[in-house]
Enzyme design. Structure first.
Site, PDB file in Angstrom:
ATOM      1  N   LYS A  56       0.850  -1.198   0.000  1.00  0.00           N
ATOM      2  CA  LYS A  56       0.000   0.000   0.000  1.00  0.00           C
ATOM      3  C   LYS A  56       0.887   1.249   0.000  1.00  0.00           C
ATOM      4  CE  LYS A  56      -3.977   1.838   2.686  1.00  0.00           C
ATOM      5  NZ  LYS A  56      -4.790   1.617   3.887  1.00  0.00           N
TER       6      LYS A  56
ATOM      7  N   SER B 181      -9.596   1.563   3.290  1.00  0.00           N
ATOM      8  CA  SER B 181      -8.819   2.323   2.334  1.00  0.00           C
ATOM      9  C   SER B 181      -7.760   1.524   1.581  1.00  0.00           C
ATOM     10  CB  SER B 181      -8.123   3.464   3.070  1.00  0.00           C
ATOM     11  OG  SER B 181      -7.206   2.932   4.020  1.00  0.00           O
TER      12      SER B 181
ATOM     13  N   SER C 108      -9.663  -0.802   7.454  1.00  0.00           N
ATOM     14  CA  SER C 108      -9.146  -0.519   6.108  1.00  0.00           C
ATOM     15  C   SER C 108      -8.550  -1.697   5.366  1.00  0.00           C
ATOM     16  CB  SER C 108      -8.110   0.608   6.167  1.00  0.00           C
ATOM     17  OG  SER C 108      -8.753   1.852   6.197  1.00  0.00           O
TER      18      SER C 108
END
Lengths: 556, 526
Positions: free
Chosen positions: B76, B171, B195
């Site tokens: 990420k 996210s 997330s």
């Protein structure tokens, strides 16, 4: 020293305007300036509404000043408080900056064990209660030399609380008497230093040096137990000596390793404490005293003239010798404190509470640190007084100069001279020469052994004035021994009794008027004769011997 | 080959059925072909190929570094990667190249993993859709799956196919999409309020949030330090366990990691179900929960019960306060954490040079999106001296109550809690953006976020497809630092439900060969 308008009332406590002869409408001279609880804004003494309601007339009121101090001492540690960067005052700009110091996103603080130990040791030396559990907080403000936008400090639960700092101030006409005072230590907290901003106004640029960013600081908060600049300066000096003895800070004010902010207010004794101002960033003991005394006087003047004191931050203009309001709004900021989430509570142990089977590298044992505490300056001074029969102020003087005590002790080791005499040599002659030439003890051309030897000669073979001459020569010509100098300059005492007799006789003959005076019974006249003879011997004869000869010749 | 799990492909590498370079090139080509998903912000092609080359040398010498050697992974874009741009999907960090690796990234690299790239997210991980980053939204691979498309054809006619693409959740949507679309075998996400688990559920992959303190946060650009945990996204529970085994353990650079050493582990198969006690928190049965998720949830509970486990209803009474409490704590830490982005040391800096203050203001205005600025503003409000006691301190107290709820439940003998991960399956982007980020986050974090307050491990495991052909995941929550036990239960469940593999042929019709199992037929698997 105090500004000329002010004069001392009871030792260093209250400020009284000149012209009223110290007569106070409130009568008793109970110092109300300090409240032991340390709570500001409320006096422990009951209010007197009638008096406070009256408008003061100039010069009629007695004033008490209250001074509290916040000291930031850089911890003597190889690396910073939360990062592995080195700490070095003299390194080139931005050469000692880790990713954490530059607040690169994702970096986390890792607490430096050495800094914690330094805080604990300082706390123990100041008789503090060491909190077994303390916490770290973030204090937010935007400033270019604060890369993270917050400083990690200990706002809620500091590492040490409730201690005391014992210091002494000089009092008396000749300022030779030492009076012991105590200032409460509210707390000691660990926190990060900021970087440095250099403003280049010409190019309207600000240059940032992050070498200092993240260096460990001990913030020591002293209760408002002081009442004038001199007391504050003395307290700071004592703290400095303690930190240096502990090795927890080099505490050099000129290098910014010790920085002081002073909180100052004035009030009428018996009434609540006045509104305080904060004078920031005082970088020498002398300016600290000056700034505080100036600020006290300013506040008194302001109030005497019907003005008001604003709760503001001021800085000291050392060129003008006055305090001025700071333009920045730092004092009014809301720091939006919050717990530092990346550091678990700091836990400390003592020998009893130490959990078994823990890695000693991972825990800090307070008892162990207590055992390692070196001798504190107060104890050293007491020992000097006891051991050598020294005056307390001399013990202070010996400790005040870096290396002087060691020098003194080395001289003592090598001579059988009276300690008092050695003290006098070291404090008067030696220190005087150092000061005159602005040298540190370590830079002195005169070694302890040379001084010891000189002292020996002093007692036997040369006069004290000759000894001073030898000292001067020692200072100038490095490498020569006192004996060599004495021989070269023919400074040894006159051993030839006949020659001395002769000199005395001729002196008496040359000054019949003085002889008459002596005979008339003027006691001082004989001294004049002794002086004349000494001059004739080029200072090489012992005055007591001269006196004997003269008295014999005058058949007194 | 690419459709396989990490464990399987690791075995194939060891047996020489495929080389790291081959694997890397295939993944890279798939990343290109699935570009429409917008899963990656940066594809580190050169780095990955170089790493593959190194890995290949090791395999040739017989010195493989372990299970992860030669395995393509994605990270990420809020984990610092040395020499590779790390943006947090924000203008503020556009062009920022960290000089160091996050500990978790370093650990992956030390094991020989191939870093394919940095995955898309909501700006600074603030969101639950992966829709609010400067590089645009991430599209859910299931939008293009055969399973979903067939169902859609039956319902709607004439609408443009592509306008109905689904969100991934967030996210860590980029990481979830990357794993789901076979462009890598494992990906790192981050999990502050769900997330990792939320997009895992929406993308039909396994999403693990380890116990707080088990995995280092050093190098993870923080959202909420006291809740952030690096998350792991994989195609099966065993793979998550492998990655966790590598990442877990004390890090001297993160003082909140546990001191005790953690050894890599393999998950045992659960045999004696009678000793297992599953708790069903009654507060999680909310009116917003879709009937389909609800029925799968009870089906799962029944499954455990029918296999001999004890399934009991439990209560987590403070659950309903969790979202508002999280809002206060999250925004406060955000306000603090974001203070460092001032344009001085790194990141975006505006052109204004009137004064330092003006420069800060303009830099931050230009650098942060509305969501980030909004959270900074609320956070600073909560931290004001006059509000601190009423908001921050209260929220902390509530947080403690919430954590205590879990402690009580686990103390009563429950081993693992079973809950939904999300309210429903993934929704189309057009529908998702009808609500603002804050509302969405509040809704979507409902089941996941209390776990972060308590620091517990939790994992979302895909269970079945909805009537629309979209994945639905369920969440297991374990005791603090009992991540292995949690994963063991999750593995058993995974085996029972046999979640279908995504069929992406249509999206990649011109690279069908990738999905052929040319060599795999001969791979012997344990």
């Amino acid at each position: 020293m105090a500004t000329p308008v002010l004069r001392w009332c009871c030792p260093g406590r209250r400020w009284v305007f000149a012209g009223i002869g110290g007569v106070s409408r409130h009568g008793r001279g109970v110092p109300t300036g300090s409240t032991s609880s340390g709570k500001r804004g409320q006096s422990s003494v009951a209010q007197q509404p009638l008096i406070t309601a009256q408008k003061p007339r100039k010069g009629e009121r007695e004033w008490a000043a209250v001074v509290g101090l916040e000291i930031h001492a850089q911890i003597a540690s190889n690396s910073k408080l939360f990062s592995g960067s080195q700490v070095d005052f003299a390194a080139p700009p931005n050469s000692l900056v880790s990713f954490f110091d530059a607040s690169l996103p994702g970096t986390l603080p890792v607490l430096n064990r050495r800094c914690v130990e330094a805080a604990v040791m300082t706390g123990l030396a100041l008789d503090c209660h060491i909190n077994r559990r303390s916490l770290f907080d973030r204090k937010h403000y935007f400033y270019a030399d604060l890369p993270a936008g917050y400083q990690i400090t200990q706002q809620r639960l500091p590492i040490a609380v409730n201690g005391s700092l014992v210091y002494s101030v000089c009092v008396g006409k000749r300022r030779s008497q030492m009076v012991t005072k105590t200032a409460g230590v509210k707390q000691i907290q660990l926190e990060q230093d900021s970087g440095k901003s250099l403003h280049d106004s010409l190019r309207s640029q600000t240059l940032i040096d992050l070498n200092r960013a993240g260096v460990g600081l001990l913030e020591v908060v002293l209760e408002p137990d002081m009442s004038c600049g001199e007391e504050a300066a003395a307290a700071i000096r004592e703290l400095q000596l303690i930190l240096q003895a502990l090795g927890t800070s080099q505490a050099n004010m000129a290098e910014g390793q010790l920085r002081v902010d002073a909180n100052i207010s004035v009030h009428n004794p018996g009434e609540p404490l006045g509104v305080r101002t904060e004078v920031k960033n005082l970088n020498s003991a002398r300016f600290l005293a000056k700034a505080i005394d100036y600020e006290i006087q300013r506040q008194i003047n302001e109030l005497e003239n019907g003005g008001k004191i604003l709760n503001e931050t001021r800085s000291f203009d050392y060129k003008l010798g006055c305090t001025v309001p700071m333009r920045d709004k730092e004092g009014k900021q809301d720091y939006r404190f919050m717990p530092e989430p990346n550091l678990p509570p700091l836990l400390l142990y003592d020998s009893e509470s130490l959990p078994t089977g823990t890695d000693p590298q991972q825990v800090i044992n307070i008892d162990q640190l207590r055992e390692q505490l070196p001798e504190l300056p107060r104890v050293t001074r007491e020992k000097l007084v006891q051991q050598y029969g020294m005056l307390p102020e001399h013990s202070f003087a010996l400790l005040n100069e870096v290396g002087l005590l060691e020098f003194f002790q080395n001289v003592i080791k090598e001579t059988r001279a009276e300690p008092k005499k050695v003290t006098s040599w070291v404090l008067n002659t030696f220190l005087g020469f150092l000061k005159q030439q602005n040298l540190a003890v370590s830079e002195s051309p005169v070694t302890p052994s040379a001084l010891a030897e000189l002292d020996l000669l002093d007692r036997k073979a040369i006069s004290s004035s000759a000894a001073k001459q030898v000292f001067q020569e020692l200072w100038r010509s490095k490498g020569k021994t006192p004996a060599q100098i004495v021989a070269e300059k023919k400074l040894e005492l006159m051993q030839d009794a006949e020659a001395l007799e002769q000199l005395c006789r001729s002196t008496l003959e040359a000054h019949p008027q003085v002889v008459t005076d002596v005979k008339k019974g003027n006691p001082r006249a004989i001294n004049k004769l002794i002086g004349l003879v000494r001059r004739a011997t080029l200072g090489r004869a012992d005055p007591t011997v001269i006196k004997e000869v003269l008295e014999r010749q005058l058949s007194l | 080959m690419l459709g396989r799990t990490l464990q399987e492909v690791s075995e194939a590498l060891k047996q020489g059925l495929v080389t790291p370079t081959e694997l890397c090139q295939r993944c890279l080509s798939l990343i290109k072909k699935t570009k429409i998903l917008n899963a990656y912000i940066t594809v580190s092609e050169e780095v990955a190929l170089k790493q593959a080359e190194e890995s290949e040398k090791r395999y040739k010498k017989g010195h493989s570094l372990g299970d992860l050697d030669g395995i393509p992974v994605a990270v990420k874009d809020n984990f610092s990667t040395a020499g590779i741009e790390t943006t947090c999907a924000s203008n503020m960090l556009k062009g920022y190249v960290p000089p160091y690796n996050a500990t978790v990234v370093q650990k992956l690299l030390d094991q020989g993993a191939l870093l394919m790239g940095k995955t898309n997210l909501d700006e600074f991980a603030m969101g639950s859709g992966s829709t609010d980053g400067i590089f645009g939204p991430v599209k859910n691979p299931w939008s293009y799956s055969k399973q979903y498309r067939e169902k859609r054809k039956q319902k709607s006619h004439g609408e443009s196919e592509d306008s109905h693409w689904l969100i991934t959740g967030g996210s860590s949507g980029g990481s979830a999409a990357a794993v789901s679309a076979f462009t890598c075998f494992a990906a790192l996400g981050s999990d502050t309020g769900g997330s990792t688990r939320n997009p895992a559920a929406h993308c039909g992959v396994v999403g693990l949030k380890p116990s707080y303190g088990l995995v280092s946060r050093h190098g993870l650009i923080p959202l909420v330090n006291s809740m952030d945990v690096p998350g792991i996204l994989t195609r099966c529970v065993d793979d998550a366990a492998i990655v966790l085994g590598i990442l877990a353990g004390h890090d001297p650079k993160d003082s909140t990691t546990i001191q005790d050493p953690v050894k890599p582990f393999t998950l045992p198969s659960l045999t004696d179900m009678s000793k297992l006690c599953i708790g069903i928190p009654k507060e999680y049965l909310t009116p917003e929960l879709s009937s389909e998720v609800q029925s799968l949830w009870s089906k799962a509970a029944n499954l455990f019960e029918s296999e001999g486990a004890k399934v009991i209803e439990v209560s987590l009474p403070h659950t309903s306060y969790s979202i508002v409490c999280y809002h206060v704590l999250c925004t406060s830490e955000v306000a603090s954490n974001m203070a460092r982005f001032d344009g001085l040391e790194y990141g975006h800096r505006c052109d204004t040079d009137v004064s330092t203050e003006a420069m800060y203001a303009a830099t931050r205005r230009e650098g942060f999106n509305d969501v980030v600025r909004g959270r900074i503003l609320s956070g600073n409000f909560f931290l004001l001296k006059e509000n601190y006691e009423n908001y921050f301190v209260k929220a902390q107290k509530v947080r403690r109550l919430i954590a205590h709820d879990f402690v009580n439940v686990f103390n009563s003998g429950v081993d693992v809690l079973l809950t939904p991960t999300t309210l429903s399956e993934a929704v189309p982007h057009t529908e998702f953006i009808r609500e603002d980020n804050r509302t969405r986050s509040a809704q979507d974090d409902l089941f996941t976020q209390a776990v972060n307050m308590a620091g517990l491990p939790a994992v979302s495991v895909p269970m079945a497809l909805s009537s629309q052909g979209l994945p639905i995941g369920l969440q297991f929550i374990g005791r603090a630092f009992c991540d292995q036990q949690l994963l063991t239960v999750a593995k058993w469940f995974e085996k029972q439900v046999q979640f279908p593999v995504i069929q992406l042929q249509e999206l990649m019709d011109d690279c069908s060969s990738i999905f052929e199992n040319e060599k795999l037929a001969s791979v012997s698997l344990k």
